[in-house]
Design a protein around this motif. Structure first.
Motif, mmCIF file in Angstrom:
data_model
loop_
_atom_site.group_PDB
_atom_site.id
_atom_site.type_symbol
_atom_site.label_atom_id
_atom_site.label_comp_id
_atom_site.label_asym_id
_atom_site.label_seq_id
_atom_site.Cartn_x
_atom_site.Cartn_y
_atom_site.Cartn_z
ATOM 1 N N ASP A 64 -20.051 45.140 -33.238
ATOM 2 C CA ASP A 64 -19.338 44.460 -32.156
ATOM 3 C C ASP A 64 -19.659 42.975 -32.033
ATOM 4 N N ALA B 139 -16.689 40.785 -31.288
ATOM 5 C CA ALA B 139 -16.120 41.098 -29.977
ATOM 6 C C ALA B 139 -16.977 40.557 -28.846
ATOM 7 N N VAL C 14 -12.796 45.593 -33.644
ATOM 8 C CA VAL C 14 -12.884 44.464 -32.713
ATOM 9 C C VAL C 14 -11.934 44.674 -31.543
ATOM 10 N N LEU D 107 -12.972 45.059 -27.494
ATOM 11 C CA LEU D 107 -12.429 44.189 -26.450
ATOM 12 C C LEU D 107 -11.641 44.997 -25.418
#
Length: 203
Positions: free
Chosen positions: A36, A39, A62, A66
């Protein structure tokens, strides 16, 4: 007159050589590895509930991260196998099977952030970088930005070498300016291995 279809990308032309990407990230996600990083940075750039376009979204990791952080996310991915993998792995993510150049502003609207990470820019069709960057700029809402990242060296064999000065020139030609260049998604200093870029409209 209808627009001609986008030219074949370096990703598409790589053929079987691109298969390792999906398998590698599937293993990482299944193992619980931290995938992550991009992100987290994207989330830090945004207000709550922002609208995000994930370009070249791959298996959807990603976009899913989010979405889990409360953003309104649209993913776009031209590879049919990756679209199918994304829909299996992250069914809550809305993913459009298309080249980014096929996205119509009238159909998808504008975004607070366009995420273009994971070597997407170095897998574009030869000579389309400025066209793609200009198209991304056209989809930015007021105050919107583009977050991009790619290997400067040591990246996938099928990817192009994209020197930083060429990215800056292409961004400026597309009406964007460079607000930040870093060496990682944790904002380490710029280096010769990897580049993370934050771009915004020049005007």
């Amino acid at each position: 007159m209808a627009e001609p279809p986008p030219p074949a990308t370096r990703w598409a032309l790589a053929g079987p050589a691109r298969g390792g990407y999906a398998d590698n990230f599937a293993r990482l996600v299944a193992s619980g590895a931290d995938v992550d990083g991009e992100a987290r940075l994207a989330d830090a750039l945004l207000p709550r509930g922002a609208r995000v376009l994930d370009v070249g979204s791959g298996m959807g990791r990603v976009a899913a991260a989010l979405l889990a952080r409360g953003h309104d996310v649209l993913a776009v991915e031209p590879d049919a196998d990756l679209v199918a993998q994304s829909r299996r792995t992250y069914p809550a993510v809305e993913v459009v099977h298309a080249d980014v150049l096929e996205l119509s502003l009238d159909e998808v609207g504008t975004f607070d952030l366009v995420v273009c990470v994971g070597n997407v820019l170095v897998f574009l069709a030869d000579g389309t970088e400025r066209r793609v960057l200009a198209h991304l700029r056209s989809m930015l809402a007021p105050g919107g930005r583009v977050l991009a990242g790619f290997h400067l060296r040591g990246g996938p064999a099928a990817a192009r070498h994209y020197p930083p000065d060429e990215l800056v020139a292409d961004a400026e030609a597309a009406g964007l300016r460079v607000d930040l260049r870093a060496g990682s998604y944790e904002l380490h200093p710029a280096n010769d291995e990897y580049a993370v870029w934050l771009l915004s409209p020049a005007d």
